[in-house]
Write a protein that holds these residues in place. Structure first.
Motif, PDB file in Angstrom:
ATOM      1  N   SER A   1       0.826  -1.205   0.000  1.00  0.00           N
ATOM      2  CA  SER A   1       0.000   0.000   0.000  1.00  0.00           C
ATOM      3  C   SER A   1       0.860   1.254   0.000  1.00  0.00           C
ATOM      4  O   SER A   1       0.539   2.248  -0.659  1.00  0.00           O
ATOM      5  CB  SER A   1      -0.926  -0.005   1.218  1.00  0.00           C
ATOM      6  OG  SER A   1      -1.669   1.182   1.286  1.00  0.00           O
TER       7      SER A   1
ATOM      8  N   ASN B   1       0.805   4.328  -2.758  1.00  0.00           N
ATOM      9  CA  ASN B   1       0.708   5.754  -2.444  1.00  0.00           C
ATOM     10  C   ASN B   1       1.899   6.527  -2.993  1.00  0.00           C
ATOM     11  O   ASN B   1       1.765   7.668  -3.450  1.00  0.00           O
ATOM     12  CB  ASN B   1       0.601   5.959  -0.937  1.00  0.00           C
ATOM     13  CG  ASN B   1      -0.813   5.763  -0.426  1.00  0.00           C
ATOM     14  OD1 ASN B   1      -1.775   5.942  -1.184  1.00  0.00           O
ATOM     15  ND2 ASN B   1      -0.961   5.389   0.825  1.00  0.00           N
TER      16      ASN B   1
ATOM     17  N   GLU C   1     -16.363   5.125  -4.354  1.00  0.00           N
ATOM     18  CA  GLU C   1     -15.381   4.838  -3.307  1.00  0.00           C
ATOM     19  C   GLU C   1     -16.036   4.162  -2.107  1.00  0.00           C
ATOM     20  O   GLU C   1     -15.434   3.285  -1.478  1.00  0.00           O
ATOM     21  CB  GLU C   1     -14.675   6.131  -2.885  1.00  0.00           C
ATOM     22  CG  GLU C   1     -13.895   6.820  -3.990  1.00  0.00           C
ATOM     23  CD  GLU C   1     -12.850   5.914  -4.616  1.00  0.00           C
ATOM     24  OE1 GLU C   1     -12.339   5.016  -3.917  1.00  0.00           O
ATOM     25  OE2 GLU C   1     -12.546   6.099  -5.802  1.00  0.00           O
TER      26      GLU C   1
ATOM     27  N   VAL D   1      -8.553   8.986  -5.068  1.00  0.00           N
ATOM     28  CA  VAL D   1      -7.579   8.432  -4.126  1.00  0.00           C
ATOM     29  C   VAL D   1      -7.693   9.135  -2.782  1.00  0.00           C
ATOM     30  O   VAL D   1      -7.609   8.488  -1.726  1.00  0.00           O
ATOM     31  CB  VAL D   1      -6.153   8.578  -4.694  1.00  0.00           C
ATOM     32  CG1 VAL D   1      -5.114   8.110  -3.680  1.00  0.00           C
ATOM     33  CG2 VAL D   1      -6.018   7.805  -5.994  1.00  0.00           C
TER      34      VAL D   1
ATOM     35  N   ASN E   1     -10.823   7.864  -1.022  1.00  0.00           N
ATOM     36  CA  ASN E   1     -10.600   6.496  -0.576  1.00  0.00           C
ATOM     37  C   ASN E   1      -9.707   6.454   0.654  1.00  0.00           C
ATOM     38  O   ASN E   1      -9.949   5.681   1.595  1.00  0.00           O
ATOM     39  CB  ASN E   1      -9.975   5.678  -1.705  1.00  0.00           C
ATOM     40  CG  ASN E   1      -9.794   4.217  -1.338  1.00  0.00           C
ATOM     41  OD1 ASN E   1      -8.773   3.828  -0.791  1.00  0.00           O
ATOM     42  ND2 ASN E   1     -10.807   3.414  -1.636  1.00  0.00           N
ATOM     43  N   ASN E   2      -8.677   7.293   0.693  1.00  0.00           N
ATOM     44  CA  ASN E   2      -7.791   7.346   1.851  1.00  0.00           C
ATOM     45  C   ASN E   2      -8.515   7.806   3.101  1.00  0.00           C
ATOM     46  O   ASN E   2      -8.278   7.290   4.194  1.00  0.00           O
ATOM     47  CB  ASN E   2      -6.609   8.269   1.569  1.00  0.00           C
ATOM     48  CG  ASN E   2      -5.419   7.544   0.992  1.00  0.00           C
ATOM     49  OD1 ASN E   2      -4.596   6.982   1.711  1.00  0.00           O
ATOM     50  ND2 ASN E   2      -5.326   7.545  -0.331  1.00  0.00           N
TER      51      ASN E   2
ATOM     52  N   GLU F   1     -10.700   4.819   4.194  1.00  0.00           N
ATOM     53  CA  GLU F   1      -9.849   3.757   4.724  1.00  0.00           C
ATOM     54  C   GLU F   1      -9.298   4.139   6.094  1.00  0.00           C
ATOM     55  O   GLU F   1      -9.267   3.325   7.025  1.00  0.00           O
ATOM     56  CB  GLU F   1      -8.694   3.491   3.754  1.00  0.00           C
ATOM     57  CG  GLU F   1      -9.077   2.702   2.525  1.00  0.00           C
ATOM     58  CD  GLU F   1      -9.101   1.205   2.793  1.00  0.00           C
ATOM     59  OE1 GLU F   1      -8.577   0.792   3.836  1.00  0.00           O
ATOM     60  OE2 GLU F   1      -9.660   0.471   1.963  1.00  0.00           O
ATOM     61  N   ASN F   2      -8.853   5.372   6.227  1.00  0.00           N
ATOM     62  CA  ASN F   2      -8.275   5.826   7.494  1.00  0.00           C
ATOM     63  C   ASN F   2      -9.300   5.769   8.619  1.00  0.00           C
ATOM     64  O   ASN F   2      -8.984   5.420   9.762  1.00  0.00           O
ATOM     65  CB  ASN F   2      -7.747   7.260   7.334  1.00  0.00           C
ATOM     66  CG  ASN F   2      -7.016   7.744   8.568  1.00  0.00           C
ATOM     67  OD1 ASN F   2      -5.883   7.358   8.820  1.00  0.00           O
ATOM     68  ND2 ASN F   2      -7.665   8.591   9.343  1.00  0.00           N
TER      69      ASN F   2
ATOM     70  N   GLY G   1      -0.465   8.583   3.530  1.00  0.00           N
ATOM     71  CA  GLY G   1      -1.865   8.682   3.119  1.00  0.00           C
ATOM     72  C   GLY G   1      -2.463  10.047   3.385  1.00  0.00           C
ATOM     73  O   GLY G   1      -3.091  10.656   2.514  1.00  0.00           O
TER      74      GLY G   1
ATOM     75  N   VAL H   1      -3.720  13.025   0.808  1.00  0.00           N
ATOM     76  CA  VAL H   1      -5.034  13.678   0.857  1.00  0.00           C
ATOM     77  C   VAL H   1      -4.874  15.189   0.874  1.00  0.00           C
ATOM     78  O   VAL H   1      -5.534  15.920   0.111  1.00  0.00           O
ATOM     79  CB  VAL H   1      -5.820  13.201   2.092  1.00  0.00           C
ATOM     80  CG1 VAL H   1      -7.073  14.054   2.283  1.00  0.00           C
ATOM     81  CG2 VAL H   1      -6.205  11.739   1.955  1.00  0.00           C
TER      82      VAL H   1
END
Length: 370
Positions: free
Chosen positions: A198, A202, A227, A258, A261-262, A265-266, A323, A327
């Motif tokens: 991952s 990134n 997403e 992206v 999505n980050n 995910e975070n 990540g 962002v």
């Protein structure tokens, strides 16, 4: 539709050129003076007025915005005022000495023509100088930002790769020993290896961000829905709720997906609860679209918050991954803002603000996901 400033700018330039040229033409037709007087009193000033008119034509073909055209027109008017004032003072001085000029009107018109032309040249120079300064300032800002991104990328990659490599090596050593927790160790090695993969993804996305910051128009609601669907499939244990109000298209960096999505995910992977809960909202306010991602986790650590609050990283305060930096850079490159709020009794809300796209329609085909 041309603005009032642009229209007034053109009127000033062409107005002075046409009026003064007409005055010189009439004066030449009515005057019976000598050839020398005609050349210096009519023909040459008429050519100056013609040059001013051609300068106006040249200006219409330049890529000057409305305010810059208005500025050039202002300088023309200022040049006329200054020159006519100087001519008037000279006439007053000569009148005080008992000298009375003939054709005083033509002399004033000559002052108008020369003043307008000089003002035009000064105005164009001023606009081009300011444009160059703005472009250089933008390039300096971009260079400073690229340097920061490269420093952060280098430091974070070295930090994370070293730590995760140590984890893999440590648990690989344990596997060679007589240990009953082989399955658990193998699971940790696999998870750490996935983290490294991952991290590489990134890093590749940041490379794309560094090399090409081109923007595209995208329907934000459609993008967020995509997403959310992806995150739900990857984390079936999480509860991702959506609340979409009115949301328009935005003009953003191609890596906007992206960034979204980050954020999702975070909010999930850093939540230690069995069923992490994430709420995503979208709403339109004026010329801005707001995306909010709220979770019920333990909150973002202080070092992570420094990414958003200070926009820089030091040796002591170090974000654990790239990540959040990714962002922050993507949203900033999309002319947007990112804010964080702590929720009560626990959790974090990330609020992203993006400008509504000026053009109609949306195109997600150019978005980069890999």
């Amino acid at each position: 539709m041309k603005s009032v400033g642009r229209t007034l700018g053109y009127l000033s330039i062409f107005g002075f050129a046409v009026v003064t040229a007409a005055v010189y033409a009439l004066h030449g037709l009515r005057s019976s003076s000598s050839v020398a007087t005609f050349i210096f009193g009519t023909f040459i000033p008429f050519c100056v007025a013609l040059i001013l008119f051609l300068c106006g034509v040249w200006l219409t073909r330049q890529e000057f915005d409305d305010s810059n055209v208005a500025k050039v027109g202002f300088w023309c008017a200022a040049g006329v005022i200054v020159t006519c004032a100087i001519v008037a003072l000279m006439m007053l001085y000569q009148l005080s000495e008992g000298v009375v000029l003939s054709n005083r009107d033509i002399v004033f018109v000559g002052g108008m023509t020369s003043g307008a032309l000089v003002g035009f040249l000064v105005g164009v120079y001023d606009v081009q100088r300011r444009t160059t300064e703005t472009r250089l300032a933008t390039e300096r800002e971009r260079t400073a930002r690229l340097n920061q991104q490269l420093r952060v990328l280098n430091r974070v990659l070295r930090h994370d790769v070293r730590n995760r490599s140590n984890v893999i090596l440590g648990y690989a050593d344990l596997l060679t020993e007589d240990d009953a927790d082989v399955e658990e160790h193998a699971r940790i090695i696999k998870r750490t290896a996935l983290d490294l993969a991952s991290l590489g993804d990134n890093a590749r996305r940041i490379e794309h961000l560094l090399s090409d910051s081109e923007q595209t128009i995208v329907d934000l609601r459609t993008l967020v829905e995509q997403e959310v669907t992806t995150v739900r499939s990857e984390h079936p244990e999480a509860r991702v709720e959506i609340d979409y109000g009115e949301a328009g298209s935005v003009q953003a960096n191609q890596l906007l997906g992206v960034a979204v999505n980050n954020l999702l995910e975070n909010a999930i992977v850093h939540n230690p609860t069995e069923r992490p809960r994430v709420r995503v909202t979208l709403d339109l306010r004026g010329d801005r679209v707001f995306l909010r991602v709220a979770d019920d986790g333990p909150g973002i650590p202080h070092d992570e918050l420094s990414v958003f609050r200070s926009g820089r990283e030091t040796q002591l305060t170090h974000a654990s991954g790239i990540g959040l930096w990714l962002v922050n850079w993507i949203i900033d490159d999309s002319d947007g803002t990112v804010d964080l709020e702590e929720r009560t009794p626990r959790g974090t809300m990330v609020r992203v603000s993006l400008p509504v796209a000026e053009a109609d329609g949306a195109d997600a085909s150019r978005l980069v996901r890999g």
